[in-house]
Design a protein around this motif. Structure first.
Motif, mmCIF file in Angstrom:
data_model
loop_
_atom_site.group_PDB
_atom_site.id
_atom_site.type_symbol
_atom_site.label_atom_id
_atom_site.label_comp_id
_atom_site.label_asym_id
_atom_site.label_seq_id
_atom_site.Cartn_x
_atom_site.Cartn_y
_atom_site.Cartn_z
ATOM 1 N N LEU A 66 1.412 -1.012 -0.009
ATOM 2 C CA LEU A 66 -0.295 -0.169 -0.213
ATOM 3 C C LEU A 66 0.996 1.170 0.620
ATOM 4 O O LEU A 66 0.800 2.158 -0.463
ATOM 5 C CB LEU A 66 -1.177 0.138 1.542
ATOM 6 C CG LEU A 66 -1.894 -1.038 1.155
ATOM 7 C CD1 LEU A 66 -2.878 -1.283 2.242
ATOM 8 C CD2 LEU A 66 -3.393 -0.840 -0.208
ATOM 9 N N ILE A 74 2.100 2.353 -3.444
ATOM 10 C CA ILE A 74 1.511 2.513 -4.087
ATOM 11 C C ILE A 74 1.140 3.935 -3.507
ATOM 12 O O ILE A 74 1.007 5.306 -4.766
ATOM 13 C CB ILE A 74 -0.717 1.991 -3.830
ATOM 14 C CG1 ILE A 74 -0.105 0.617 -4.617
ATOM 15 C CG2 ILE A 74 -1.316 3.050 -4.429
ATOM 16 C CD1 ILE A 74 -1.609 -0.414 -3.977
ATOM 17 N N LEU A 75 1.090 4.354 -2.650
ATOM 18 C CA LEU A 75 0.945 6.004 -2.294
ATOM 19 C C LEU A 75 1.882 6.771 -2.436
ATOM 20 O O LEU A 75 1.871 7.999 -2.734
ATOM 21 C CB LEU A 75 0.696 5.776 -0.448
ATOM 22 C CG LEU A 75 0.371 7.160 0.610
ATOM 23 C CD1 LEU A 75 -0.679 7.674 -0.167
ATOM 24 C CD2 LEU A 75 0.061 6.565 1.392
ATOM 25 N N PHE A 112 1.638 7.602 -6.083
ATOM 26 C CA PHE A 112 1.054 8.912 -6.055
ATOM 27 C C PHE A 112 1.083 10.230 -5.667
ATOM 28 O O PHE A 112 1.081 10.640 -6.898
ATOM 29 C CB PHE A 112 -0.396 8.045 -5.286
ATOM 30 C CG PHE A 112 -1.689 9.160 -5.342
ATOM 31 C CD1 PHE A 112 -2.727 8.981 -6.719
ATOM 32 C CD2 PHE A 112 -1.920 10.657 -4.571
ATOM 33 C CE1 PHE A 112 -3.585 9.657 -6.767
ATOM 34 C CE2 PHE A 112 -2.726 11.386 -4.589
ATOM 35 C CZ PHE A 112 -3.795 11.169 -5.689
ATOM 36 N N TRP A 172 2.485 13.757 -7.777
ATOM 37 C CA TRP A 172 1.102 15.041 -7.486
ATOM 38 C C TRP A 172 1.419 15.942 -6.952
ATOM 39 O O TRP A 172 1.256 17.207 -7.281
ATOM 40 C CB TRP A 172 -0.589 14.072 -6.263
ATOM 41 C CG TRP A 172 -1.294 14.832 -6.399
ATOM 42 C CD1 TRP A 172 -1.757 16.089 -7.126
ATOM 43 C CD2 TRP A 172 -1.760 15.221 -5.079
ATOM 44 N NE1 TRP A 172 -3.052 16.999 -6.566
ATOM 45 C CE2 TRP A 172 -2.970 16.398 -5.215
ATOM 46 C CE3 TRP A 172 -1.684 15.113 -3.657
ATOM 47 C CZ2 TRP A 172 -3.759 16.951 -4.134
ATOM 48 C CZ3 TRP A 172 -2.511 14.778 -2.666
ATOM 49 C CH2 TRP A 172 -3.655 15.986 -3.699
ATOM 50 N N LYS A 173 2.652 15.515 -5.530
ATOM 51 C CA LYS A 173 2.769 16.761 -5.338
ATOM 52 C C LYS A 173 4.490 17.400 -5.307
ATOM 53 O O LYS A 173 4.941 18.153 -5.154
ATOM 54 C CB LYS A 173 2.937 16.890 -3.601
ATOM 55 C CG LYS A 173 1.404 16.650 -2.918
ATOM 56 C CD LYS A 173 1.457 18.097 -3.336
ATOM 57 C CE LYS A 173 -0.347 18.864 -3.510
ATOM 58 N NZ LYS A 173 -0.824 19.834 -3.680
ATOM 59 N N LEU A 199 -6.405 -7.586 1.319
ATOM 60 C CA LEU A 199 -5.068 -6.736 0.552
ATOM 61 C C LEU A 199 -5.930 -5.732 -0.455
ATOM 62 O O LEU A 199 -6.270 -4.752 -0.936
ATOM 63 C CB LEU A 199 -4.456 -6.409 -0.137
ATOM 64 C CG LEU A 199 -3.329 -6.071 -0.900
ATOM 65 C CD1 LEU A 199 -3.015 -5.574 0.138
ATOM 66 C CD2 LEU A 199 -1.932 -6.325 -1.923
ATOM 67 N N LEU A 207 -7.761 2.298 -0.452
ATOM 68 C CA LEU A 207 -7.264 3.491 -0.160
ATOM 69 C C LEU A 207 -6.978 4.281 -1.410
ATOM 70 O O LEU A 207 -7.241 6.167 -1.113
ATOM 71 C CB LEU A 207 -5.618 2.496 -0.956
ATOM 72 C CG LEU A 207 -3.792 3.829 -1.266
ATOM 73 C CD1 LEU A 207 -3.003 3.707 0.137
ATOM 74 C CD2 LEU A 207 -3.295 2.562 -1.698
ATOM 75 N N LEU A 243 -7.379 8.756 -1.373
ATOM 76 C CA LEU A 243 -6.384 9.560 -2.127
ATOM 77 C C LEU A 243 -7.449 10.193 -2.982
ATOM 78 O O LEU A 243 -7.396 11.710 -3.259
ATOM 79 C CB LEU A 243 -6.050 8.291 -3.288
ATOM 80 C CG LEU A 243 -4.917 7.556 -2.695
ATOM 81 C CD1 LEU A 243 -4.131 6.449 -4.105
ATOM 82 C CD2 LEU A 243 -3.482 7.963 -2.282
#
Lengths: 433, 433
Positions: free
Chosen positions: A353, A356-357, A360, A364-365, B270, B277, B281
């Protein structure tokens, strides 16, 4: 339907099964329902009464005289009779009981009223077929014919000694194929499953479904046969147990239905929502404490619902697995083994997880450092949530508390607060503020 | 235990119930388990086999020859035999079947293998006692004695005509008390509950527990009696159904246990976490869109986990109530009535929660305007969450999809995103930015 035409109605009701009539009656107002109940013949009425919703039944019984109630009760098996009487106020019970003619039946019912509803004693009925080990097959068959009159379905023939101690059971086949002068002592099967009168209903359900039993005898503290429980009562226990756990996990106090009043539904739902609100206020207060980070790292705050949600989800998942394992008795190994396994699992899931975070947030930032801080925090939050979710139900169970309360809003709320606190603490430490 | 001493072991195993032996066997490794199984006498082995976990059973059967398996299968009732054969690869099934001597039994098993596992046909057994309506009581008693040999427990005697069409049932009492020359036609009870062969197991469970039946006959499309289902199979259906709904609500794909491997548990958990998740997001992205508010109204961001959590909790509560109502068939009235009621309920609960939130925020931050904006948003978010939670399972049910999937992470995730969006939109509007 109610406008006259009694005989038509009476006739059409004859056609219906009592469970269907009960369903219809639940929908009528009290006056109509009482009218309908009085119209039915007595044997059917009593069956309908046992199937009614509790509040409807109470309302109808209030409209009947003790004598009328007594007539219905007299038709019922002792367990159903005791259940209905158990709901009446004490003075009414007196009146009803004095109106029942069959004194044996009264004795049985009064005995059943003594048992805790939440025990094998509260579930059992007195109607059973039992024979003495000292009888011959001939006496036995005669006696059985007598006893069987009061029993709707004969599941088993139980053998007792002179002290009423349960000794075993008798197979119908053996009884019919042995000479009539044989002693019961020589033909009965000494192995029989039984439960104690103070056993929990859930335990009875486990035993009966594990061994595929359709009826089980109940014995008292010194082994005397006092009653029997049939599988149809156990089906109700299993359903209720499942409904209760399910509602608990969803944050609803037990025993409400979609058709209850708004007031009842509020009482079942609001307390859990207030608990959730307190969790949210806690989380808000914690974020207020990290106020100084908001100008430079606003993005951290954007991810706070995500962190809280993930902590809640992981906590619910791991506690649900433990609760179900406890309920089905298939949990082996020590608590520390289980926590170790959950930690590995949470670490593994958390890393996936987090990647993935990370991707992203980075795209994004554009700040890899912030993205990394958020992702690492997520892994730690997930591990802690998994451990709390695993430990809490195990701990409650050891303490003799129903672990199912751990799956619901309790775990979500505490994990929300923990999660947010851990997240901001770790993020601040990584970003070196 | 395994180190020699076969006869000791054999003896002590005699004492145990097959369900207990199955429990022990589940814990052994394959080699030991096969050894133990071979040691037991055949009648017990076959019962143990039916009680084993599926993967353990598969491993053991792989160690046995088709002839050995055939011997076990021959001992079993047709439904258990078909269940076990259904798990074997097709070529092995051939080998096993050709080794079973009783050709009638083979015919029954092969017929059962044809039915979908998830239907009444997949649950039923062929063992039952049936009599022809044209027989006399005397012929009937003779035939019954013959048939009863193959049936462990006689629940009911079913009456069929020459075409095997189910006509009714016979009470044992009537059979024993009428003259032996009477025709069955004149004594049978023409009313009997039955299910169609393609009925869903959950429907069968509902019917049997509603009418307190211990066995129910199964008929095919043209009404011919093809089998019967007993209550012990239904108890398993009820348990599985409850476990599935519970796991679904907790965000776990069905059919995992606490003792499964980390890999299996990850696969079950998962996907739901990834869904969560994505929700997080989404919420983060929405908050990013309200970036300009962060300097003046940072406090709004502190409450975002609270808003998301409340939206999730309310959604889970209302969907759980609907799902349970659908499962128990006690949901009446139209969808719009139900939505209207949920709206009133959510409004009522929301107002109470909003007052608490208002007071807390007002005292904490001192700005009544901000506190009011947050509180009003909370009420709207709760109402929307309640409506979504009520509508989704009803909608899924109408579409023929299992509504239970709506209680879990799906509703939480969508309500998280909706909640945050509604919250910031209303807050911005009220604060006039």
């Amino acid at each position: 339907i109610e406008a006259g035409k009694d005989s038509d109605l009476q006739e059409s009701m004859q056609e219906y099964h009592y469970a269907d009539i009960a369903e219809i009656t639940n929908e009528l107002d009290t006056e109509q329902a009482t009218y309908l109940i009085k119209l039915l013949d007595s044997e059917k009425t009593s069956d309908v009464l046992t199937e009614l919703d509790e509040d409807v039944r109470e309302a109808i019984l209030n409209q009947l005289t003790p004598k009328e109630i007594a007539e219905e009760i007299a038709e019922l098996d002792s367990d159903d009779a005791a259940d209905i009487l158990g709901e009446l106020p004490a003075d009414q019970v007196q009146g009803v009981i004095s109106n029942i003619e069959d004194k044996e039946h009264v004795k049985d019912i009064v005995e059943l009223l003594r048992y805790d509803e939440d025990s094998a004693g509260g579930l059992m009925a007195k109607e059973l077929v039992k024979v003495n080990e000292n009888w011959t097959v001939l006496t036995c068959v005669k006696e059985m014919r007598e006893q069987a009159k009061n029993v709707t379905r004969v599941h088993s023939i139980y053998v007792v000694d002179d002290e009423e101690i349960l000794k075993g059971r008798l197979s119908l086949k053996d009884l019919l194929t042995t000479s009539t002068r044989t002693d019961i002592k020589d033909v009965y099967i000494p192995k029989v499953d039984y439960v104690r009168v103070n056993e929990k209903p859930e335990e009875v359900a486990k035993i009966m479904s594990k061994y595929d039993l359709e009826a089980i005898p109940v014995v008292d503290e010194i082994g005397r046969l006092v009653g029997r429980i049939t599988i149809d009562d156990i089906v109700d226990v299993i359903r209720e147990e499942a409904d209760k756990d399910y509602q608990m996990a969803a944050g609803i106090s037990q025993d409400v239905e979609a058709d209850d009043s708004i007031w009842e539904l509020t009482r079942a739902r609001l307390p859990w929502l207030i608990l959730g609100l307190i969790g949210g206020l806690g989380a808000a207060a914690i974020m207020g404490g990290f106020e100084e980070m908001i100008t430079k790292h606003a993005v951290l705050f954007y991810f706070s619902p995500l962190i809280a949600a993930m902590a809640g989800n992981v906590g619910v998942q791991s506690s649900a697995i433990v609760v179900q394992g406890l309920a089905n008795d298939d949990l082996k190994g020590s608590i520390s083994d289980r926590l170790w396994k959950e930690m590995l699992l949470a670490l593994f899931n958390g890393l996936i997880l987090a990647v993935i975070l990370l991707l992203f947030t980075w795209f994004w930032k554009g700040s890899f450092e912030t993205a990394l801080a958020i992702s690492i925090s997520l892994v730690v939050v997930i591990i802690v949530a998994g451990l709390v979710g695993t430990f809490t139900p195990l701990f409650l169970d050891r303490r003799g508390i129903d672990p199912a309360i751990a799956t619901g809003p309790f775990i979500t709320t505490s994990n929300d607060i923990f999660g947010i606190l851990i997240y901001f603490t770790i993020a601040r430490w990584i970003l070196g503020i």
